[in-house]
Design a protein around this motif. Structure first.
Motif, PDB file in Angstrom:
ATOM      1  N   THR A  69      16.309 -10.898  -3.548  1.00 61.34           N
ATOM      2  CA  THR A  69      16.612  -9.543  -3.099  1.00 61.34           C
ATOM      3  C   THR A  69      16.018  -8.504  -4.036  1.00 61.34           C
ATOM      4  O   THR A  69      15.776  -8.779  -5.221  1.00 61.34           O
ATOM      5  CB  THR A  69      18.123  -9.331  -2.980  1.00 61.34           C
ATOM      6  N   LEU A  70      15.828  -7.303  -3.510  1.00 66.91           N
ATOM      7  CA  LEU A  70      15.164  -6.235  -4.252  1.00 66.91           C
ATOM      8  C   LEU A  70      16.118  -5.460  -5.146  1.00 66.91           C
ATOM      9  O   LEU A  70      15.676  -4.739  -6.042  1.00 66.91           O
ATOM     10  CB  LEU A  70      14.503  -5.252  -3.278  1.00 66.91           C
ATOM     11  N   GLY A  71      17.416  -5.596  -4.873  1.00 63.41           N
ATOM     12  CA  GLY A  71      18.387  -4.851  -5.664  1.00 63.41           C
ATOM     13  C   GLY A  71      18.529  -3.406  -5.242  1.00 63.41           C
ATOM     14  O   GLY A  71      19.107  -2.594  -5.976  1.00 63.41           O
ATOM     15  N   ILE A  83      15.450  -6.477   5.890  1.00 66.89           N
ATOM     16  CA  ILE A  83      14.850  -7.057   4.685  1.00 66.89           C
ATOM     17  C   ILE A  83      14.388  -6.008   3.688  1.00 66.89           C
ATOM     18  O   ILE A  83      14.122  -6.324   2.528  1.00 66.89           O
ATOM     19  CB  ILE A  83      13.654  -7.971   5.053  1.00 66.89           C
ATOM     20  N   ASP A  84      14.315  -4.726   4.117  1.00 68.21           N
ATOM     21  CA  ASP A  84      13.897  -3.672   3.198  1.00 68.21           C
ATOM     22  C   ASP A  84      15.055  -3.155   2.353  1.00 68.21           C
ATOM     23  O   ASP A  84      14.856  -2.328   1.464  1.00 68.21           O
ATOM     24  CB  ASP A  84      13.292  -2.510   3.970  1.00 68.21           C
ATOM     25  N   GLU A  85      16.277  -3.636   2.627  1.00 71.28           N
ATOM     26  CA  GLU A  85      17.485  -3.220   1.923  1.00 71.28           C
ATOM     27  C   GLU A  85      17.686  -1.709   1.970  1.00 71.28           C
ATOM     28  O   GLU A  85      18.179  -1.088   1.026  1.00 71.28           O
ATOM     29  CB  GLU A  85      17.479  -3.728   0.479  1.00 71.28           C
ATOM     30  N   GLY A  86      17.274  -1.125   3.101  1.00 71.56           N
ATOM     31  CA  GLY A  86      17.535   0.291   3.337  1.00 71.56           C
ATOM     32  C   GLY A  86      16.467   1.230   2.854  1.00 71.56           C
ATOM     33  O   GLY A  86      16.569   2.445   3.060  1.00 71.56           O
ATOM     34  N   GLU A  87      15.410   0.727   2.224  1.00 75.36           N
ATOM     35  CA  GLU A  87      14.389   1.604   1.659  1.00 75.36           C
ATOM     36  C   GLU A  87      13.579   2.327   2.726  1.00 75.36           C
ATOM     37  O   GLU A  87      13.108   3.443   2.512  1.00 75.36           O
ATOM     38  CB  GLU A  87      13.448   0.797   0.754  1.00 75.36           C
ATOM     39  N   ILE A  88      13.389   1.694   3.880  1.00 77.40           N
ATOM     40  CA  ILE A  88      12.564   2.292   4.934  1.00 77.40           C
ATOM     41  C   ILE A  88      13.417   2.737   6.113  1.00 77.40           C
ATOM     42  O   ILE A  88      13.358   3.898   6.526  1.00 77.40           O
ATOM     43  CB  ILE A  88      11.479   1.307   5.403  1.00 77.40           C
ATOM     44  N   THR A 134      19.461  12.813   5.839  1.00 76.04           N
ATOM     45  CA  THR A 134      18.594  13.910   6.264  1.00 76.04           C
ATOM     46  C   THR A 134      17.137  13.615   5.949  1.00 76.04           C
ATOM     47  O   THR A 134      16.235  14.041   6.675  1.00 76.04           O
ATOM     48  CB  THR A 134      19.031  15.222   5.591  1.00 76.04           C
ATOM     49  N   LYS A 135      16.885  12.874   4.880  1.00 73.61           N
ATOM     50  CA  LYS A 135      15.501  12.597   4.490  1.00 73.61           C
ATOM     51  C   LYS A 135      14.739  11.823   5.558  1.00 73.61           C
ATOM     52  O   LYS A 135      13.504  11.775   5.527  1.00 73.61           O
ATOM     53  CB  LYS A 135      15.465  11.806   3.180  1.00 73.61           C
ATOM     54  N   MET A 136      15.457  11.227   6.526  1.00 75.97           N
ATOM     55  CA  MET A 136      14.785  10.484   7.581  1.00 75.97           C
ATOM     56  C   MET A 136      14.126  11.415   8.593  1.00 75.97           C
ATOM     57  O   MET A 136      13.296  10.985   9.380  1.00 75.97           O
ATOM     58  CB  MET A 136      15.783   9.562   8.284  1.00 75.97           C
ATOM     59  N   GLU A 184      22.363   8.720   1.210  1.00 80.40           N
ATOM     60  CA  GLU A 184      22.026   9.762   0.245  1.00 80.40           C
ATOM     61  C   GLU A 184      22.479  11.141   0.690  1.00 80.40           C
ATOM     62  O   GLU A 184      22.465  12.085  -0.094  1.00 80.40           O
ATOM     63  CB  GLU A 184      20.514   9.787   0.004  1.00 80.40           C
ATOM     64  N   GLY A 185      22.828  11.285   1.980  1.00 80.17           N
ATOM     65  CA  GLY A 185      23.240  12.590   2.467  1.00 80.17           C
ATOM     66  C   GLY A 185      22.056  13.491   2.743  1.00 80.17           C
ATOM     67  O   GLY A 185      21.137  13.136   3.479  1.00 80.17           O
TER      68      GLY A 185
END
Length: 1414
Positions: free
Chosen positions: A558-560, A599-604, A1020-1022, A1090-1091
């Motif tokens: 996992t990426l952590g 599999i991106d653990e939420g990064e994308i 919001t960053k999405m 992250e809000g």
């Protein structure tokens, strides 16, 4: 008695015929006074050619329309949007606007929802059931279809199977599933996928950017590990705090996560990012200068050397220096720095473990070889352990035991036995222990005229010991070797050989994989190539990252990045324990209670919305602190490409089996077949009852791109009305025959009745065919409403004609004309009412309603033309049969008739129904009790109907529509109760995107919608605008792992043609936008979200605060914006942002593809966006907990108030809830509106009809005519209204919810009510003035009872057949309201209304002629 002549069967071209069949000398004078209707029908029978025209013209025309229309391709409407979605209004305008730019809702994807349900309602999260689900997922994902000789797999159709340029088909297809909680979900990663993930994610995204930054963190930004001197030679301590925190906690590897997660305004992160740029540039500058000068000096030396061998060596070395200078780049020096950092980490982090291993072997050494131990097995310190590890890294590369060992107990290269050597085994092959750029010091030490001396002690100690020199020279030095997993040897010649050989394997491990070329067999590369390989393997080794190329994947490493995940950790495995073990089961449920990540653990893509994928949970508010105890439903989502995407995908150069070219038509067929097969494989045995079959699999494929579940069901249901329609026609025909049969073979009208039914049938199918020609496909509403209604209406008019003819006293011209005159106006009037009613339905903007109404309107016209212009011509032939004494059906037979009987009206057997049942109840002198009962029933119906209206509910869900025998019904049912979530999206139109106020209003709209009760959380960053704004700020992170170190990727690094950059600014948060949630490395609770993107002053970048002139301790909140960008600059910056940050937002692109990446089908995301921007969109959002239609409507209204209703910033929401549930917003008001219009049309047409009728009598003045027409129309309207209220309320109480389908069915009561009541009222008003009370009504109903009863019966039969449909949808939304329409309108029109009329008297309402005046 006389026998009819043979020539009397056909009309004569030369003469008219009187009532008794005799030539009439007065026909001319009679004709001169005929009305227009008389002229029409007289012309119909007076000329053979004209008669034949009336007989055959319409049937031929109808047959042509049937032939043309019904032979069109694609005549069945399978697009649910073309049935269910509103087609007018602001929402439709917004969708049409988006469609201009090919911006459909929710992107260019289609998807399959694959659901697994616990048959016993219990917990799915047990090892056995989870494994069953995993196996079914594997089965479905291996689906293939063949088309035109090509085999297509899920890889050809899935939405995403890449992770960057030139990785398509080399990465697994994306799907989002609760199975991603568990390690076993790794099955869909094959070896190629794992290698791609290793290179593109683990190494490129995690290791490559973090390792050199770790070196900067510890070497330039902290004094704790011997560093702390920055590029400006000033000591720096910004990272001391985080380093000491992790070291004290014994978690040094967490620093790798910290390096990526620290905010850009964090002093440590700011130091790292500034120093890494400075250090690498400084390294590049120094290396370029050093190797350049070495090349020059070696060139001079070669020119001055006389020895051939020395000259050759010097010249070759000079050439290598020149080659190094040419190849030098930021990436080259970054690699050097990274590998040197790995060497440092090896000695720093592995020292304790080395010391422990050394001490274990120390005992063996002293026990087995005391003499050897005296010099080689002494005690060492932790510092010496670290140095030993670095010496191992500097040692020679081994082709026999590449991993080797740092322990100094073997002969060199691992070929010696244990305790027969004192050096480590293996290594990078490059000694990096010297002083950096000592070679430059050597060059600077040369006197002006001196040349380099490669044999000198200075050269050896200062140049060849320089790690920079050694590293880059190794890149120019060939080397033949291989990566091998040989075994170290044990002792030599003792009884402990085998034991020691096993023990020493603890000291090393098989690092090499087949992907480390050359593997096992030697190959020639460079020394640096093998050094890089060794350092990479070292970093991947179990003692470091425990990462194995071709084996590790996101489930085992996992990426952590996600909450609950650590770097180099593993996802939970359900197969390692026993579900009977309560502790293990609790542990399993606890691990599945946190956030769900792909599999991106939420990064994308961020955290996966669990409400969309997990249902039937206990407790409802589960969390890691309040873990799950049960999950009875899970769902996996499989996004797939649409047509153009498939065409592009299969043309990709990486496609297994080679790229192929197909058309979009081919792609549509492939996608259709794949959807069907994929769905069938997933739902296999869904209805099988088996104790061992604990999990039920059901699913749903949408219809985007090609027909999916709904489209196939629509076609199936639409076409399934054939048997019931045929039964309805046969039963109607049978009952028509029964009622029009007479024991007198001459009076019987069976044949003409069958002709009439056939003409009605042909007319209806011609109307539908004409609708098809006009572009109206046959939808489910048309198929299941119109045949059963329109055939009844057509047959009703046919009855009116036939029974009117039966009322006549002969078979001649005058009887025919009298009958036609009698029926023309009422048939016209009822047709106008029906036409008006269907025309009114066009105000509704739901296609199922207005398209059905349009076809119904055509049907009314065609049926009217048939009944008025064609059927009478056939009736005339039948009358001539009767006149000539021919039998019905067996018309070759004749019977002589008494001429005296021709003027006698014959009673029909069915009259007994009137005389024995109807009249005694309603119209006899002793009918008071009957009246009371009828009034009681009427009042009860009105009361119950009124109550029912207050109990109304709305909506038609998929579970209502899909038959129970189809697996999708179970999917829809469970979805509506457990997983009631739908994807939605926000879009913005042509607003001023460069205006900071507009930018903040966009984000405010988005955040306000997300904050509503039924919209899932999303950062919001999405939103593309938010992403662009952050990219333009100093908080941009694009430079962290950029592909090309020579190209900076953040907005402030992109220089526009006017010299400005794509930099934004900060403004005060005047719109109260969300602030970013900042991670606390010390907190036990992790925030998955992250809000917002705004920041408090304390979290601002120091440089931004300086520009704003704000103190870091000041209160306030700030948001990034862009301002004063021209259209050209916006276009430039958008292109750079798309290229480096990935883009998004559904922007309109001027290029079909980006720049080619050198492989067919692979392109960079650097297309030019259209500016000014005409439209953009948010990421996919989810509306959840929509457990009822009412809740869904509330969600629509609440979110639209925040977006669609905003008049300043154009915004609109779209998605399934808005498409399909919008029709239910205000649907009762719509129903009332349409019903009111229909009643008004009925009133107006009734009023006009009565005026025309009374005016034709020519004995009433204008006042009498208007009063009579008004009162009659009022009576008709009252009857219509109470019928409508009763039908609507009773339908609701019968479980019929208000929808476009049911509204249409209920409003049909207006037409039937008017049809019954207008005949009753008109005949009652026109009764002889001498008749009073019961007599007037008896006069009315004695004539109308049979035709109205037959009309009621025929319509009832048609609708009753719907009761036998196998689809609950048809039974609920068509049969129930329509059967009530038939019964209630007949009751009020033919029972209650006559009873009411019994009590209404008044001379002003006596519109008929006196008998004597006739």
């Amino acid at each position: 008695m006389k026998e009819a002549g043979n020539n009397d069967f056909q009309p004569s071209d030369e003469q008219a015929i009187d009532e008794k069949g005799r030539p009439s000398s007065s026909s001319s004078s009679s004709s001169s006074s005929s009305s227009c209707s008389t002229i029409l029908f007289e012309s119909m029978i007076s000329n053979k050619a004209v008669h034949r025209l009336f007989l055959l013209a319409l049937p031929i025309l109808w047959s042509i329309l049937i032939g043309i229309g019904w032979n069109q391709e694609d005549i069945i409407e399978t697009d649910v949007n073309a049935i269910w979605t509103r087609q007018r209004g602001s929402y439709k305008q917004d969708l049409d606007y988006a469609e201009q730019f090919n911006e459909g809702a929710l992107g260019d994807l289609t998807s399959f929802a694959a659901m697994a349900v616990a048959r016993d309602g219990g917990n799915l999260f047990t090892p056995k059931r989870l494994e069953t689900i995993r196996q079914r997922m594997e089965l479905a994902e291996r689906t293939t279809v063949k088309y035109k000789g090509n085999t297509f797999s899920w890889n050809d159709l899935c939405a995403y199977n890449d992770i960057g340029i030139n990785t398509t088909y080399q990465f697994p297809c994306a799907r989002f599933s609760p199975m991603d909680f568990f390690r076993e979900a790794q099955w869909f990663f094959d070896e190629t996928d794992k290698v791609t993930w290793y290179k593109e994610v683990a190494r490129k995204v995690v290791v490559a950017p973090r390792v050199p930054r770790y070196g900067i963190m510890t070497g330039s930004c902290s004094t704790l590990l011997g560093g702390g001197v920055g590029s400006d030679s000033v000591p720096r301590t910004e990272c001391n705090g985080i380093i000491s925190q992790r070291l004290l906690a014994g978690e040094p590897l967490r620093l790798f996560s910290d390096i990526g997660n620290l905010e850009m305004n964090d002093p440590c992160k700011a130091c790292i990012e500034s120093e890494i740029e400075n250090v690498t540039k400084d390294l590049l500058d120094k290396a370029s200068a050093m190797f350049g000068e070495l090349a020059v000096e070696l060139g001079k030396s070669s020119n001055q050397t006389t020895t051939t061998t020395t000259t050759t060596t010097t010249t070759e070395l000079a050439s290598k220096m020149e080659s190094i200078v040419e190849k030098l780049s930021l990436q080259q020096v970054m690699d050097y720095f990274s590998y040197k950092t790995v060497r440092f980490l090896y000695g720093n982090l592995g020292a304790q473990q080395y010391l422990e291993s050394y001490q274990e072997f120390q005992g063996i050494c002293r026990g087995l070889a005391p003499e050897f131990a005296q010099d080689n097995c002494g005690d060492i310190s932790l510092t010496e352990a670290g140095l030993a590890l670095q010496q191992h890294a500097d040692h020679a590369f081994s082709s026999s035991v590449t991993a080797g060992t740092p322990l100094p107990f073997w002969g060199d290269n691992g070929e010696g036995f244990l305790l027969e050597g004192n050096s480590p085994v293996g290594g990078s092959g490059i000694d990096m222990s010297g002083t950096e750029f000592s070679a430059m010091e050597y060059l600077q030490s040369l006197s002006n005229n001196a040349t380099v001396d490669m044999d000198s002690v200075e050269w050896q100690s200062m140049v060849e010991s320089d790690p920079v020199y050694r590293w880059f020279l190794a890149g120019e030095t060939p080397m033949t070797a291989s990566c091998s997993n040989g075994r170290l040897k044990g002792t030599n010649g003792t009884a402990l050989d085998g034991l020691t050989e096993q023990l020493i394997q603890v000291a090393t491990s098989p690092w090499c994989t087949k992907f480390n070329e050359p593997f096992e067999e030697e190959g020639t590369y460079t020394e640096q190539y093998f050094a890089r390989m060794w350092f990479d393997l070292l970093a991947d080794s179990p003692s470091f990252l425990n990462l194995t190329q071709g084996t590790s994947d996101p489930y085992t490493w996992t990426l952590g990045q996600g909450c609950g995940y650590s770097l180099a950790g593993q996802r939970f495995s359900y197969s390692v324990g026993d579900e009977e073990n309560a502790t293990f089961q609790e542990y399993l449920m606890g691990n599945a209670s946190g956030e769900l990540y792909y599999i991106d653990e939420g990064e994308i893509v961020g955290p996966i919305e669990r409400t969309l994928l997990i249902g039937g949970v206990e407790p409802a508010n589960f969390s890691p602190q309040n873990p799950l105890t049960k999950v009875s439903v899970i769902q996996s989502l499989y996004p797939a490409l649409r047509l153009k995407g498939i065409v592009d995908r299969v043309s990709n150069c990486n496609r297994p089996g080679g790229p192929i070219d197909i058309s979009e038509a081919d792609a549509k067929e492939v996608l259709f077949r794949f959807k069907k097969k994929f769905e069938n494989r997933w739902s296999k045995d869904w209805d099988t009852v088996d104790p061992d079959n604990e999990v039920q699999f059901v699913g749903f494929f949408d219809d985007a791109g090609a027909s999916g579940t709904t489209a196939r069901l629509l076609e199936e249901i639409t076409l399934s009305n054939g048997i019931l329609l045929a039964a309805s026609v046969l039963i109607i025909a049978f009952f028509s025959i029964v009622f029009l049969f007479d024991c007198d073979p001459i009076e019987s009208r069976v044949m003409v009745t069958l002709f009439g039914v056939l003409l009605v049938l042909i007319s209806f199918f011609a109307a539908v065919g004409f609708g098809i020609i006009l572009g109206i496909k046959v939808n489910i509403n048309i198929a299941w409403t119109l045949p059963f209604i329109m055939l009844g209406l057509g047959v009703d008019d046919m009855y009116i004609v036939l029974l009117s003819l039966r009322e006549q006293k002969g078979y001649g011209r005058d009887s025919f004309l009298a009958a036609m005159k009698e029926v023309l106006v009422p048939v016209t009037m009822t047709s106008l009412v029906n036409a008006g009613m269907f025309a009114i339905m066009n105000v509704n903007d739901i296609p199922a309603v207005y398209l059905t109404a349009q076809v119904a309107l055509i049907s009314v016209v065609f049926l009217y033309l048939t009944i008025i212009l064609c059927f009478p011509a056939w009736c005339w032939i039948d009358m001539q049969r009767q006149k000539s004494g021919r039998h019905d059906v067996t018309f070759c037979k004749r019977t002589t008739v008494e001429s005296s009987e021709e003027n006698v009206k014959r009673k029909h057997w069915a009259d007994v129904l009137y005389e024995k049942i109807y009249q005694p109840i309603t119209l006899s002198s002793s009918s008071k009790l009957g009246h009371v009962v009828i009034w009681a029933i009427a009042i009860a119906l009105i009361a119950v109907g009124s109550f029912g209206l207050t109990e109304r509910s709305v909506g038609l869900g998929l579970e209502d529509f899909i038959p129970e025998g189809n697996q999708a019904n179970q999917w829809a049912t469970v979805s509506s109760t457990e997983l009631a979530a739908w994807p939605i999206q926000m879009s913005w139109g042509a607003i001023d995107y460069t205006n900071p106020e507009t930018q903040m209003r966009m984000l405010q709209q988005f955040e306000n919608v997300v904050a509503t009760a039924h919209v899932a959380e999303i950062d919001t960053k999405m939103v593309w605008m938010a992403n662009l704004l952050v990219w333009s700020s100093r908080h941009c992170t694009s430079n962290f792992g950029r592909d090309d170190l020579d190209i900076l990727e953040c907005g402030h690094d992109q220089v526009f043609e006017d010299g400005s950059t794509c930099s934004g600014s900060w403004v005060q948060n005047t719109y109260n936008l969300r602030e970013k949630i900042f991670a606390d490395g010390n907190a036990d609770v992790c925030s998955a979200y992250e809000g917002g993107i705004c920041r408090p002053t304390s979290q601002m970048h120091p440089s931004d605060l300086a520009e704003l002139g704000i103190n870091a301790n000041a209160a306030g909140s700030w948001c990034p914006v862009i301002d004063n960008w021209s259209n050209d600059k916006l276009s430039f910056c958008l292109r750079q942002w798309r290229r480096f940050a990935g883009g998004g937002g559904g922007l309109v692109l001027l290029n079909e593809t980006g720049t080619s990446a050198g492989c067919t089908g692979e392109y960079y995301s650097d297309e030019t966006a259209q500016v000014p921007i005409p439209i953009s969109s948010s990421p996919t959002m989810y509306a959840y907990d929509l457990l009822t239609h009412e809740t869904t409507i509330e969600m629509l209204q609440e979110t639209r108030a925040l977006c669609d209703d905003d008049e300043e910033v154009r915004c609109f929401l779209s998605g399934a809830p808005y498409d399909y549930w919008s029709q239910y917003v205000g649907i009762f008001g719509t129903f009332v509106e349409i019903a009111a219009y229909a009643v008004a049309v009925g009133f107006v047409i009734s009023f006009l009809f009565l005026i025309v009728t009374f005016s034709a009598e020519q004995h009433l003045d204008t006042r009498q005519t208007l009063v009579g027409a008004f009162v009659g129309s009022w009576l008709i309207s009252v009857t219509t209204i109470i019928s409508l209220v009763s039908v609507a309320g009773l339908s609701i109480l019968a479980g019929v919810k208000l929808t476009g389908f049911s509204n249409m069915s209920i409003v049909l009561s207006v037409g039937f009510s008017v049809e019954y009541s207008v005949h009753v009222v008109a005949r009652w008003l026109r009764a002889e003035p001498a008749l009073l009370g019961l007599e007037r009504v008896r006069h009315t109903m004695s004539f109308l009872f049979l035709p109205t009863f037959m009309s009621f019966l025929s319509s009832l039969i048609g609708v009753a057949c719907l009761a036998f449909t196998e689809f609950d949808f048809n039974e609920i939304f068509f049969f129930r309201p329509l059967i009530l329409v038939m019964a209630v309108t007949y009751f009020f029109g033919c029972w209650w209304l006559p009873v009411l009329l019994c009590y209404i008297n008044g001379d002003s309402l006596k519109m008929g002629k006196q008998i004597d005046d006739a």
